[in-house]
Scaffold this motif. Structure first.
Motif, PDB file in Angstrom:
ATOM      1  N   THR A 152       0.800  -1.228   0.000  1.00  0.00           N
ATOM      2  CA  THR A 152       0.000   0.000   0.000  1.00  0.00           C
ATOM      3  C   THR A 152       0.834   1.279   0.000  1.00  0.00           C
ATOM      4  O   THR A 152       0.454   2.260  -0.654  1.00  0.00           O
ATOM      5  N   PRO A 153       1.995   1.339   0.690  1.00  0.00           N
ATOM      6  CA  PRO A 153       2.798   2.570   0.610  1.00  0.00           C
ATOM      7  C   PRO A 153       3.203   2.939  -0.812  1.00  0.00           C
ATOM      8  O   PRO A 153       3.449   4.113  -1.106  1.00  0.00           O
ATOM      9  N   LEU A 154       3.261   1.934  -1.692  1.00  0.00           N
ATOM     10  CA  LEU A 154       3.662   2.204  -3.076  1.00  0.00           C
ATOM     11  C   LEU A 154       2.549   2.871  -3.877  1.00  0.00           C
ATOM     12  O   LEU A 154       2.766   3.265  -5.027  1.00  0.00           O
ATOM     13  N   LEU A 155       1.365   3.008  -3.276  1.00  0.00           N
ATOM     14  CA  LEU A 155       0.267   3.699  -3.951  1.00  0.00           C
ATOM     15  C   LEU A 155       0.413   5.214  -3.869  1.00  0.00           C
ATOM     16  O   LEU A 155      -0.451   5.952  -4.341  1.00  0.00           O
ATOM     17  N   VAL A 156       1.506   5.691  -3.275  1.00  0.00           N
ATOM     18  CA  VAL A 156       1.737   7.130  -3.164  1.00  0.00           C
ATOM     19  C   VAL A 156       1.692   7.784  -4.544  1.00  0.00           C
ATOM     20  O   VAL A 156       2.189   7.230  -5.532  1.00  0.00           O
ATOM     21  N   ASN A 157       1.071   8.933  -4.592  1.00  0.00           N
ATOM     22  CA  ASN A 157       1.056   9.718  -5.829  1.00  0.00           C
ATOM     23  C   ASN A 157       2.386  10.455  -5.930  1.00  0.00           C
ATOM     24  O   ASN A 157       2.657  11.389  -5.180  1.00  0.00           O
ATOM     25  N   LYS A 158       3.238  10.024  -6.857  1.00  0.00           N
ATOM     26  CA  LYS A 158       4.589  10.573  -6.981  1.00  0.00           C
ATOM     27  C   LYS A 158       4.665  11.802  -7.877  1.00  0.00           C
ATOM     28  O   LYS A 158       5.758  12.323  -8.112  1.00  0.00           O
ATOM     29  N   GLU A 159       3.524  12.247  -8.379  1.00  0.00           N
ATOM     30  CA  GLU A 159       3.538  13.425  -9.249  1.00  0.00           C
ATOM     31  C   GLU A 159       3.733  14.679  -8.404  1.00  0.00           C
ATOM     32  O   GLU A 159       2.814  15.143  -7.735  1.00  0.00           O
ATOM     33  N   GLY A 160       4.940  15.211  -8.439  1.00  0.00           N
ATOM     34  CA  GLY A 160       5.226  16.418  -7.675  1.00  0.00           C
ATOM     35  C   GLY A 160       4.506  17.631  -8.241  1.00  0.00           C
ATOM     36  O   GLY A 160       4.088  17.646  -9.401  1.00  0.00           O
ATOM     37  N   GLN A 161       4.374  18.635  -7.409  1.00  0.00           N
ATOM     38  CA  GLN A 161       3.677  19.856  -7.813  1.00  0.00           C
ATOM     39  C   GLN A 161       4.693  20.927  -8.202  1.00  0.00           C
ATOM     40  O   GLN A 161       5.535  21.317  -7.394  1.00  0.00           O
ATOM     41  N   THR A 162       4.593  21.382  -9.435  1.00  0.00           N
ATOM     42  CA  THR A 162       5.455  22.471  -9.889  1.00  0.00           C
ATOM     43  C   THR A 162       4.875  23.808  -9.449  1.00  0.00           C
ATOM     44  O   THR A 162       3.705  23.910  -9.073  1.00  0.00           O
ATOM     45  N   ILE A 163       5.701  24.831  -9.509  1.00  0.00           N
ATOM     46  CA  ILE A 163       5.271  26.183  -9.139  1.00  0.00           C
ATOM     47  C   ILE A 163       5.574  27.119 -10.301  1.00  0.00           C
ATOM     48  O   ILE A 163       6.693  27.134 -10.820  1.00  0.00           O
ATOM     49  N   SER A 164       4.579  27.872 -10.707  1.00  0.00           N
ATOM     50  CA  SER A 164       4.770  28.872 -11.760  1.00  0.00           C
ATOM     51  C   SER A 164       5.009  30.236 -11.129  1.00  0.00           C
ATOM     52  O   SER A 164       4.494  30.533 -10.050  1.00  0.00           O
ATOM     53  N   PHE A 165       5.782  31.054 -11.810  1.00  0.00           N
ATOM     54  CA  PHE A 165       5.918  32.447 -11.394  1.00  0.00           C
ATOM     55  C   PHE A 165       4.679  33.212 -11.835  1.00  0.00           C
ATOM     56  O   PHE A 165       4.098  32.935 -12.890  1.00  0.00           O
ATOM     57  N   GLY A 166       4.290  34.181 -11.048  1.00  0.00           N
ATOM     58  CA  GLY A 166       3.164  35.020 -11.412  1.00  0.00           C
ATOM     59  C   GLY A 166       3.588  36.143 -12.346  1.00  0.00           C
ATOM     60  O   GLY A 166       4.742  36.235 -12.769  1.00  0.00           O
ATOM     61  N   ASP A 167       2.646  36.989 -12.671  1.00  0.00           N
ATOM     62  CA  ASP A 167       2.919  38.132 -13.543  1.00  0.00           C
ATOM     63  C   ASP A 167       2.680  39.416 -12.757  1.00  0.00           C
ATOM     64  O   ASP A 167       2.104  39.401 -11.672  1.00  0.00           O
ATOM     65  N   ASN A 168       3.143  40.507 -13.316  1.00  0.00           N
ATOM     66  CA  ASN A 168       2.920  41.826 -12.710  1.00  0.00           C
ATOM     67  C   ASN A 168       1.948  42.651 -13.546  1.00  0.00           C
ATOM     68  O   ASN A 168       1.990  43.884 -13.523  1.00  0.00           O
ATOM     69  N   PHE A 169       1.101  41.945 -14.264  1.00  0.00           N
ATOM     70  CA  PHE A 169       0.137  42.635 -15.119  1.00  0.00           C
ATOM     71  C   PHE A 169      -0.879  43.386 -14.270  1.00  0.00           C
ATOM     72  O   PHE A 169      -1.431  42.849 -13.309  1.00  0.00           O
ATOM     73  N   LYS A 170      -1.098  44.649 -14.626  1.00  0.00           N
ATOM     74  CA  LYS A 170      -2.125  45.455 -13.976  1.00  0.00           C
ATOM     75  C   LYS A 170      -2.997  46.064 -15.065  1.00  0.00           C
ATOM     76  O   LYS A 170      -2.497  46.776 -15.940  1.00  0.00           O
ATOM     77  N   ARG A 171      -4.265  45.763 -14.973  1.00  0.00           N
ATOM     78  CA  ARG A 171      -5.171  46.276 -16.004  1.00  0.00           C
ATOM     79  C   ARG A 171      -5.291  47.794 -15.914  1.00  0.00           C
ATOM     80  O   ARG A 171      -5.407  48.484 -16.916  1.00  0.00           O
ATOM     81  N   ILE A 172      -5.266  48.319 -14.704  1.00  0.00           N
ATOM     82  CA  ILE A 172      -5.310  49.768 -14.500  1.00  0.00           C
ATOM     83  C   ILE A 172      -3.995  50.189 -13.856  1.00  0.00           C
ATOM     84  O   ILE A 172      -3.665  49.751 -12.758  1.00  0.00           O
ATOM     85  N   VAL A 173      -3.248  51.039 -14.558  1.00  0.00           N
ATOM     86  CA  VAL A 173      -1.926  51.458 -14.093  1.00  0.00           C
ATOM     87  C   VAL A 173      -1.942  52.960 -13.800  1.00  0.00           C
ATOM     88  O   VAL A 173      -2.109  53.777 -14.712  1.00  0.00           O
ATOM     89  N   PRO A 174      -1.786  53.343 -12.531  1.00  0.00           N
ATOM     90  CA  PRO A 174      -1.727  54.774 -12.200  1.00  0.00           C
ATOM     91  C   PRO A 174      -0.439  55.393 -12.754  1.00  0.00           C
ATOM     92  O   PRO A 174       0.616  54.759 -12.769  1.00  0.00           O
ATOM     93  N   GLU A 175      -0.553  56.626 -13.205  1.00  0.00           N
ATOM     94  CA  GLU A 175       0.624  57.335 -13.714  1.00  0.00           C
ATOM     95  C   GLU A 175       0.497  58.811 -13.363  1.00  0.00           C
ATOM     96  O   GLU A 175      -0.615  59.348 -13.295  1.00  0.00           O
ATOM     97  N   GLU A 176       1.630  59.441 -13.144  1.00  0.00           N
ATOM     98  CA  GLU A 176       1.630  60.863 -12.796  1.00  0.00           C
ATOM     99  C   GLU A 176       2.602  61.624 -13.694  1.00  0.00           C
ATOM    100  O   GLU A 176       3.622  61.072 -14.116  1.00  0.00           O
ATOM    101  N   TYR A 177       2.240  62.876 -13.954  1.00  0.00           N
ATOM    102  CA  TYR A 177       3.171  63.782 -14.631  1.00  0.00           C
ATOM    103  C   TYR A 177       3.347  64.984 -13.712  1.00  0.00           C
ATOM    104  O   TYR A 177       2.368  65.599 -13.277  1.00  0.00           O
ATOM    105  N   VAL A 178       4.607  65.314 -13.407  1.00  0.00           N
ATOM    106  CA  VAL A 178       4.899  66.405 -12.474  1.00  0.00           C
ATOM    107  C   VAL A 178       5.673  67.507 -13.202  1.00  0.00           C
ATOM    108  O   VAL A 178       6.642  67.235 -13.917  1.00  0.00           O
ATOM    109  N   ALA A 179       5.214  68.739 -13.019  1.00  0.00           N
ATOM    110  CA  ALA A 179       5.897  69.912 -13.584  1.00  0.00           C
ATOM    111  C   ALA A 179       5.809  71.042 -12.563  1.00  0.00           C
ATOM    112  O   ALA A 179       4.953  71.021 -11.670  1.00  0.00           O
ATOM    113  N   ASP A 180       6.693  72.029 -12.686  1.00  0.00           N
ATOM    114  CA  ASP A 180       6.625  73.131 -11.725  1.00  0.00           C
ATOM    115  C   ASP A 180       6.955  74.474 -12.369  1.00  0.00           C
ATOM    116  O   ASP A 180       7.602  74.555 -13.410  1.00  0.00           O
TER     117      ASP A 180
END
Length: 571
Positions: A152-180
């Protein structure tokens, strides 16, 4: 009573005859020896079959001058595996083996282990031996002492879990323009020369383009007016207020000229005045290369009274030309901050770009869009393009590996993970290389990589638990798995002797996979619940017919091997 005495005398005489006989008598009466095997049936853990045997010899069995060599062995279809031999001696033999008394009999304990092989799954443990008395020998007949092997110990599920990197996608991106805009000392009028400065011209262009672009949302404009901290407080208060007014009037005229309509409310237009910009003064001083700047700031910081500090700043400015010419004039200003939000592509638009021309997408859009698709071919195309356009992006390289492994391209996945590791030695990549090692049967390397990947995610604990199950360390595996509702956790709970609890956990996953049903059948069999066992086993083989071949040899079901209902499922 006389008949009983006669019978007892007969038995005693028979035993005497046995004891007085040679090795052949010992062979003939080998069945009188008692063997208690632990565990029975045999089990495999950590790739080994370990067992112990308590052997008891009856009175007047072991010849005083006999030497007996006993050898346990596993017999299975297509082969035999012998365990280590044990040698015993009678009490009149001059040697150093374990002594067994003729008169009172005796016992000894034996233990050994062998490597498990798949052929051993349906096997039997026998013991054979040879008895020698002086120059006479006799082979002791093989005696079956246990069944095996629970795998029965050999019934172990040997499929390891991989990890993906996430993204830095932002649908709404704040932006500023500064002048003086900068002012002459004690003045608040906006000079034409200031309006020709690059930042002011750029601000007008920024606002115009934002207004024309449907994917840019104008959120507000801040006008902050300042006076340098070297003037009287009353004057600076009026001065900063007037500068805010002149700057705001200019801005509104510029918007009207460009025919740009914006809200007039205070939420859109934010006005702020700072009569004495002491913080700005400190910042510019700290950034300057003025000699004794630290001493100057320490001295000025001693004055909490603004009036006194104004006077001292003015005095210092007279002594230090650079403060008078380069520091204070910069503080006489109004600052415009234009705030917008850039609105990115919707999910549907991103998917359409994949069809039309995915090369249009930037790195974060490529990584994010890949997560919108289920099919690995499209995922691989997106991650592959991200990696091609950004060769030093560890996220793209790693995610290519994750996708290739999901497509069973182990070699391709390994190359991608190794390339990601060359970019940066990240714990996520270590985990994923551990999954590859586990898949290739290199448990030692997998353990090293998973251990080094600590902190990369819960997947690491799940993967390291697989290693511990393979090694037979179920307590360590349980510690890693915690309360997670998973197949492997249920397996560990079962192996720790809690079939009811294991069944309960598996029942919550029912229908997910054939092995869940199969393990439920094993748990039910251990709990002597025949009907539940049959139902679960029936469901398992319906999903995966090949499990019949396993079940028919699985000692977990030994009590049902001759059961017609069981045979109807597995045959």
């Amino acid at each position: 009573m006389r008949r009983i005495n006669i019978f007892a005398s007969f038995i005693a005489a028979a035993l005497v005859a046995v004891s007085c006989g040679g090795p052949q008598k010992m062979a003939d009466n080998a069945s009188l020896v008692n063997y208690k095997v632990t565990p029975d049936p045999l089990e495999t853990h950590g790739g080994k079959v370990a067992l112990s045997v308590d052997v008891s010899y009856p009175e007047k069995y072991f010849h005083k001058k006999a030497v007996v060599t006993a050898t346990p062995y596993l017999q299975y279809e297509g082969g035999v595996t012998e365990l280590k031999s044990e040698t015993l001696q009678g009490e009149q033999v001059e040697d150093n083996f374990k002594v067994i008394s003729y008169t009172s009999g005796g016992s000894f304990s034996y233990s050994d282990e062998v490597d498990y092989m798949p052929e051993m799954m349906r096997s039997e443990l026998y013991v054979k031996g040879k008895a020698t008395v002086k120059n006479k020998e006799a082979d002791l007949p093989p005696i079956k002492i246990a069944d095996g092997i629970i795998t029965t110990p050999l019934l172990v599920n040997k499929e390891g879990q991989t990890i993906s990197f996430g993204d830095n996608f932002k649908r709404i991106v704040p932006e500023e323009y500064v002048a003086d805009i900068h002012y002459i000392i004690n003045r608040y009028d906006v000079r034409n020369s200031e309006l020709k400065q690059d930042d002011i011209v750029g601000m007008s262009d920024f606002i115009k383009k934002a207004n024309e672009n449907e994917r840019i949302d104008m959120k507000g404009i801040e006008v902050s007016a300042y006076a340098s901290p070297d003037g009287p407080e009353d004057l600076n208060t009026k001065l900063s207020g007037n500068r805010e007014g002149s700057a705001s009037r200019y801005l509104k005229r510029d918007l009207e000229k460009a025919k740009i309509e914006v809200p007039e409310d205070e939420e859109f237009f934010s006005m702020m005045t700072t009569p004495e910009d002491w913080d700005g003064f400190k910042t510019l001083m700290e950034e300057s290369d003025i000699q004794d700047k630290d001493l100057i700031l320490r001295v000025l910081s001693m004055y909490s009274d603004p009036v006194v500090r104004e006077k001292e700043i003015k005095n210092i400015a007279e002594a230090f030309e650079e403060i008078k010419v380069k520091i204070l004039p910069v503080l006489r200003r109004s600052v415009f901050t234009v705030k917008v939000e850039k609105i990115g592509w919707s999910d549907e638009e991103l998917k359409q770009w994949v069809v039309d021309n995915m090369d249009t997408l930037n790195l974060e859009e490529l990584l994010y869009t890949a997560s919108l698709f289920e099919d690995n071919e499209t995922k691989l195309a997106l991650y592959g393009m991200a990696w091609e356009k950004h060769p030093q992006c560890i996220r793209a390289a790693n995610n290519v590996g994750v996708t290739k492994l999901a497509m069973n391209d182990v070699d391709g996945a390994k190359k991608a993970f190794e390339a990601a590791k060359a970019i940066r030695d990240h714990n996520i990549v270590k985990n994923n290389l551990g999954v590859i090692a586990l898949k290739q049967g290199d448990v030692e390397t997998a353990e090293q990589l998973f251990s080094a990947a600590s902190g990369a995610g819960e997947e690491v604990n799940q993967n390291l638990a697989i290693v511990k199950i393979i090694q037979g360390d179920y307590d360590a595996a349980k510690s890693l798995l915690g309360a997670s509702q998973s197949y492997n956790n249920a397996l560990v709970i079962l192996l720790q002797g809690q079939p009811d609890k294991a069944y309960e956990m598996l029942n919550g996953m029912k229908g997910e996979h054939a092995m869940v049903d199969y393990l439920m059948a094993v748990a039910a069999a251990r709990g002597d619940d025949k009907d539940t066992m049959l139902d679960a086993l029936r469901a398992a083989v319906a999903k995966k017919p090949k499990l019949k071949e396993h079940a028919v040899k699985d000692i977990e079901f030994a009590a049902y091997f001759e059961d017609e209902a069981f045979k109807g499922i597995v045959q």
